[in-house]
Design a protein around this motif. Structure first.
Motif, PDB file in Angstrom:
ATOM      1  N   PRO A 290       0.801  -1.232   0.000  1.00  0.00           N
ATOM      2  CA  PRO A 290       0.000   0.000   0.000  1.00  0.00           C
ATOM      3  C   PRO A 290       0.833   1.281   0.000  1.00  0.00           C
ATOM      4  O   PRO A 290       0.378   2.316  -0.514  1.00  0.00           O
ATOM      5  N   ASN A 291       2.053   1.233   0.557  1.00  0.00           N
ATOM      6  CA  ASN A 291       2.888   2.440   0.574  1.00  0.00           C
ATOM      7  C   ASN A 291       3.741   2.601  -0.681  1.00  0.00           C
ATOM      8  O   ASN A 291       4.604   3.454  -0.758  1.00  0.00           O
ATOM      9  N   GLY A 292       3.513   1.742  -1.698  1.00  0.00           N
ATOM     10  CA  GLY A 292       4.227   1.877  -2.960  1.00  0.00           C
ATOM     11  C   GLY A 292       5.543   1.130  -3.043  1.00  0.00           C
ATOM     12  O   GLY A 292       6.233   1.197  -4.068  1.00  0.00           O
ATOM     13  N   VAL A 293       5.907   0.393  -2.006  1.00  0.00           N
ATOM     14  CA  VAL A 293       7.134  -0.403  -2.022  1.00  0.00           C
ATOM     15  C   VAL A 293       6.864  -1.716  -2.761  1.00  0.00           C
ATOM     16  O   VAL A 293       5.847  -2.375  -2.525  1.00  0.00           O
ATOM     17  N   VAL A 294       7.770  -2.088  -3.655  1.00  0.00           N
ATOM     18  CA  VAL A 294       7.649  -3.323  -4.421  1.00  0.00           C
ATOM     19  C   VAL A 294       8.477  -4.410  -3.733  1.00  0.00           C
ATOM     20  O   VAL A 294       9.656  -4.202  -3.431  1.00  0.00           O
ATOM     21  N   VAL A 295       7.871  -5.562  -3.500  1.00  0.00           N
ATOM     22  CA  VAL A 295       8.563  -6.706  -2.906  1.00  0.00           C
ATOM     23  C   VAL A 295       8.500  -7.850  -3.917  1.00  0.00           C
ATOM     24  O   VAL A 295       7.413  -8.214  -4.376  1.00  0.00           O
ATOM     25  N   THR A 296       9.657  -8.401  -4.263  1.00  0.00           N
ATOM     26  CA  THR A 296       9.689  -9.397  -5.327  1.00  0.00           C
ATOM     27  C   THR A 296      10.553 -10.599  -4.961  1.00  0.00           C
ATOM     28  O   THR A 296      11.506 -10.491  -4.199  1.00  0.00           O
ATOM     29  N   HIS A 297      10.180 -11.741  -5.509  1.00  0.00           N
ATOM     30  CA  HIS A 297      10.981 -12.956  -5.374  1.00  0.00           C
ATOM     31  C   HIS A 297      10.751 -13.816  -6.604  1.00  0.00           C
ATOM     32  O   HIS A 297       9.641 -13.901  -7.130  1.00  0.00           O
ATOM     33  N   ARG A 298      11.844 -14.450  -7.080  1.00  0.00           N
ATOM     34  CA  ARG A 298      11.768 -15.511  -8.079  1.00  0.00           C
ATOM     35  C   ARG A 298      12.650 -16.633  -7.585  1.00  0.00           C
ATOM     36  O   ARG A 298      13.738 -16.401  -7.061  1.00  0.00           O
ATOM     37  N   SER A 299      12.199 -17.856  -7.771  1.00  0.00           N
ATOM     38  CA  SER A 299      12.973 -18.982  -7.252  1.00  0.00           C
ATOM     39  C   SER A 299      14.051 -19.454  -8.217  1.00  0.00           C
ATOM     40  O   SER A 299      14.806 -20.361  -7.889  1.00  0.00           O
ATOM     41  N   ASN A 300      14.134 -18.832  -9.386  1.00  0.00           N
ATOM     42  CA  ASN A 300      15.097 -19.323 -10.366  1.00  0.00           C
ATOM     43  C   ASN A 300      15.866 -18.176 -11.037  1.00  0.00           C
ATOM     44  O   ASN A 300      16.014 -18.151 -12.255  1.00  0.00           O
ATOM     45  N   TYR A 301      16.368 -17.253 -10.264  1.00  0.00           N
ATOM     46  CA  TYR A 301      17.151 -16.156 -10.844  1.00  0.00           C
ATOM     47  C   TYR A 301      18.302 -16.655 -11.728  1.00  0.00           C
ATOM     48  O   TYR A 301      18.567 -16.078 -12.784  1.00  0.00           O
ATOM     49  N   PRO A 302      19.011 -17.715 -11.356  1.00  0.00           N
ATOM     50  CA  PRO A 302      20.102 -18.167 -12.232  1.00  0.00           C
ATOM     51  C   PRO A 302      19.642 -18.605 -13.620  1.00  0.00           C
ATOM     52  O   PRO A 302      20.450 -18.670 -14.549  1.00  0.00           O
ATOM     53  N   ALA A 303      18.344 -18.910 -13.778  1.00  0.00           N
ATOM     54  CA  ALA A 303      17.846 -19.325 -15.090  1.00  0.00           C
ATOM     55  C   ALA A 303      17.969 -18.213 -16.122  1.00  0.00           C
ATOM     56  O   ALA A 303      17.890 -18.476 -17.323  1.00  0.00           O
ATOM     57  N   ALA A 304      18.189 -16.982 -15.666  1.00  0.00           N
ATOM     58  CA  ALA A 304      18.394 -15.882 -16.603  1.00  0.00           C
ATOM     59  C   ALA A 304      19.744 -15.984 -17.309  1.00  0.00           C
ATOM     60  O   ALA A 304      19.963 -15.330 -18.333  1.00  0.00           O
ATOM     61  N   ARG A 305      20.653 -16.791 -16.776  1.00  0.00           N
ATOM     62  CA  ARG A 305      21.960 -17.015 -17.394  1.00  0.00           C
ATOM     63  C   ARG A 305      22.173 -18.520 -17.524  1.00  0.00           C
ATOM     64  O   ARG A 305      23.001 -19.112 -16.833  1.00  0.00           O
ATOM     65  N   PRO A 306      21.402 -19.166 -18.396  1.00  0.00           N
ATOM     66  CA  PRO A 306      21.327 -20.637 -18.378  1.00  0.00           C
ATOM     67  C   PRO A 306      22.629 -21.348 -18.691  1.00  0.00           C
ATOM     68  O   PRO A 306      22.931 -22.367 -18.064  1.00  0.00           O
ATOM     69  N   SER A 307      23.408 -20.859 -19.638  1.00  0.00           N
ATOM     70  CA  SER A 307      24.649 -21.564 -19.980  1.00  0.00           C
ATOM     71  C   SER A 307      25.658 -21.457 -18.847  1.00  0.00           C
ATOM     72  O   SER A 307      26.215 -22.468 -18.385  1.00  0.00           O
ATOM     73  N   GLU A 308      25.891 -20.241 -18.374  1.00  0.00           N
ATOM     74  CA  GLU A 308      26.832 -20.036 -17.259  1.00  0.00           C
ATOM     75  C   GLU A 308      26.410 -20.834 -16.039  1.00  0.00           C
ATOM     76  O   GLU A 308      27.225 -21.532 -15.407  1.00  0.00           O
ATOM     77  N   ALA A 309      25.124 -20.743 -15.689  1.00  0.00           N
ATOM     78  CA  ALA A 309      24.637 -21.422 -14.491  1.00  0.00           C
ATOM     79  C   ALA A 309      24.688 -22.940 -14.655  1.00  0.00           C
ATOM     80  O   ALA A 309      25.017 -23.665 -13.705  1.00  0.00           O
ATOM     81  N   SER A 310      24.378 -23.448 -15.843  1.00  0.00           N
ATOM     82  CA  SER A 310      24.399 -24.896 -16.061  1.00  0.00           C
ATOM     83  C   SER A 310      25.809 -25.455 -15.937  1.00  0.00           C
ATOM     84  O   SER A 310      26.008 -26.534 -15.361  1.00  0.00           O
ATOM     85  N   HIS A 311      26.792 -24.748 -16.482  1.00  0.00           N
ATOM     86  CA  HIS A 311      28.168 -25.219 -16.360  1.00  0.00           C
ATOM     87  C   HIS A 311      28.578 -25.304 -14.884  1.00  0.00           C
ATOM     88  O   HIS A 311      29.192 -26.292 -14.454  1.00  0.00           O
ATOM     89  N   ALA A 312      28.241 -24.270 -14.107  1.00  0.00           N
ATOM     90  CA  ALA A 312      28.620 -24.257 -12.693  1.00  0.00           C
ATOM     91  C   ALA A 312      27.880 -25.339 -11.916  1.00  0.00           C
ATOM     92  O   ALA A 312      28.460 -26.037 -11.074  1.00  0.00           O
ATOM     93  N   TYR A 313      26.594 -25.489 -12.215  1.00  0.00           N
ATOM     94  CA  TYR A 313      25.805 -26.501 -11.518  1.00  0.00           C
ATOM     95  C   TYR A 313      26.289 -27.903 -11.874  1.00  0.00           C
ATOM     96  O   TYR A 313      26.432 -28.780 -11.008  1.00  0.00           O
ATOM     97  N   ALA A 314      26.536 -28.134 -13.162  1.00  0.00           N
ATOM     98  CA  ALA A 314      26.955 -29.457 -13.612  1.00  0.00           C
ATOM     99  C   ALA A 314      28.281 -29.875 -13.002  1.00  0.00           C
ATOM    100  O   ALA A 314      28.500 -31.060 -12.719  1.00  0.00           O
ATOM    101  N   ALA A 315      29.169 -28.922 -12.790  1.00  0.00           N
ATOM    102  CA  ALA A 315      30.450 -29.257 -12.161  1.00  0.00           C
ATOM    103  C   ALA A 315      30.224 -29.799 -10.753  1.00  0.00           C
ATOM    104  O   ALA A 315      30.833 -30.804 -10.346  1.00  0.00           O
ATOM    105  N   ALA A 316      29.322 -29.158 -10.008  1.00  0.00           N
ATOM    106  CA  ALA A 316      29.024 -29.625  -8.650  1.00  0.00           C
ATOM    107  C   ALA A 316      28.275 -30.955  -8.685  1.00  0.00           C
ATOM    108  O   ALA A 316      28.552 -31.854  -7.876  1.00  0.00           O
ATOM    109  N   ALA A 317      27.320 -31.091  -9.597  1.00  0.00           N
ATOM    110  CA  ALA A 317      26.560 -32.342  -9.688  1.00  0.00           C
ATOM    111  C   ALA A 317      27.467 -33.515 -10.055  1.00  0.00           C
ATOM    112  O   ALA A 317      27.337 -34.613  -9.506  1.00  0.00           O
ATOM    113  N   THR A 318      28.400 -33.271 -10.966  1.00  0.00           N
ATOM    114  CA  THR A 318      29.337 -34.332 -11.354  1.00  0.00           C
ATOM    115  C   THR A 318      30.201 -34.755 -10.171  1.00  0.00           C
ATOM    116  O   THR A 318      30.416 -35.946  -9.930  1.00  0.00           O
TER     117      THR A 318
END
Length: 336
Positions: A290-318
């Motif tokens: 009501p006071n004009g403040v925006v509150v936001t959340h997304r559970s997949n922010y890294p999905a905005a950089r899929p190649s970079e994030a996939s390489h980093a994630y895959a290294a840990a998963a491997t």
């Protein structure tokens, strides 16, 4: 651990991600090659890597078999790797006893489902349960994903600010100085914004934060201290990233603090899956108070950089898969 095929080769399965907006893939072709070089078989659902820039032919060239659908992957695999929990139902009917599931498990919200799978002999290994230490760095997926998320979240918050505000250097308050908080600080400086003020849990963090470019670092701050800090900083963005693994997120930005923020300011909460640092956070929701403040959340922010994030994630998963195959006991949701 023994496989289901003739011989002793284990099968690693990769599903196409089905969570809304998810673009990453749990294993990249380079990761598949590393696993096959260790004597493992890999089965990848068709299209699994498309949104991250990896076609089926890249996986085939790395030695993977391509399966027609998620069911075919489940039927073949001893270990299934994902990034985020699938949108389809997981059950003992879909997965065979003895299957191990590796990925982000969302244990705060999925505890009953994880326990039910365990009763069918299906083990869930959660990256959320991996401690952040030098010894676990190789298979710590949360740190690199938090690093990507912090930079993406700062940019997302900045884009939500009024156009007039974006014409001047942005003032920000960063709550928490782990990987996400550090990345948010770096993103603010890269954008030419005013050096952020950082709030950290430990006093020894202060020299690191200042050396990284923070304007100031306030330590051991609770809700009352945050309320006192807001008029001093006058933040356009409050980035919430204060979280200890395996614990509920501390409430730092309460209703009274939100009332002190200027209309049009933005709060982005990266701790929402663990309860959130902000009292007004709703998971995967952007809302204007009501006071004009925006509150936001997304559970997949890294999905905005899929190649970079996939390489980093895959290294840990491997690394996690190879640790499991070697007989080392990884963190298991069922017992943590």
């Amino acid at each position: 651990m023994s496989g289901h095929r003739t011989g002793d080769r284990l099968v690693i399965g990769v599903w196409r991600e089905t969570a809304p907006g998810e673009t990453r893939v749990a294993l990249t072709p380079a990761a598949v090659r590393r696993l096959t070089d260790h004597g493992l078989d890999v089965t990848v659902e068709t299209g699994a890597g498309e949104r991250a820039g990896f076609a089926d032919r890249h996986f085939r060239a790395a030695g993977a078999r391509i399966a027609a659908d998620a069911g075919a992957v489940a039927a073949a695999a001893d270990i299934v790797a994902w990034v985020k929990t699938p949108a389809f139902a997981l059950s003992g009917d879909r997965l065979r006893p003895g299957t191990t599931l590796i990925g982000f498990q969302d244990p705060h919200q999925r505890r009953e489902r994880i326990d039910a799978l365990a009763e069918h002999g299906i083990r869930s290994i959660a990256f959320e349960s991996v401690p952040r230490t030098a010894a676990t760095a190789a298979y710590d997926a949360l740190t690199p994903m938090s690093r990507v998320a912090g930079g993406v979240a700062y940019a997302a918050a900045r884009a939500l600010l009024p156009a007039a505000t974006r014409k001047r250097p942005i003032r920000s308050l960063v709550l928490g100085f782990g990987a996400a908080g550090r990345a948010a600080l770096a993103a603010a400086l890269a954008a030419g914004d005013t050096p952020p003020t950082v709030v950290a849990a430990r006093r020894e963090t202060e020299p690191t934060a200042l050396a990284a470019g923070a304007h100031a670092c306030v330590t051991a701050a609770g809700p009352a201290a945050i309320r006192a800090l807001i008029p001093e900083v006058g933040p356009d963005i409050v980035l919430c990233a204060a979280l200890h693994r395996g614990e509920p997120a501390p409430l730092l930005l309460d209703d009274a603090a939100l009332g002190l923020l200027a209309p049009g300011s933005v709060v982005v909460d990266l701790a929402a899956k663990a309860g959130g640092n902000c009292s007004a956070t709703r998971r995967d929701t952007t809302r204007t108070l009501p006071n004009g403040v925006v509150v936001t959340h997304r559970s997949n922010y890294p999905a905005a950089r899929p190649s970079e994030a996939s390489h980093a994630y895959a290294a840990a998963a491997t690394a996690m898969i190879l640790r499991l195959v070697a007989g080392s006991e990884p963190p298991t949701v069922n017992r943590n």
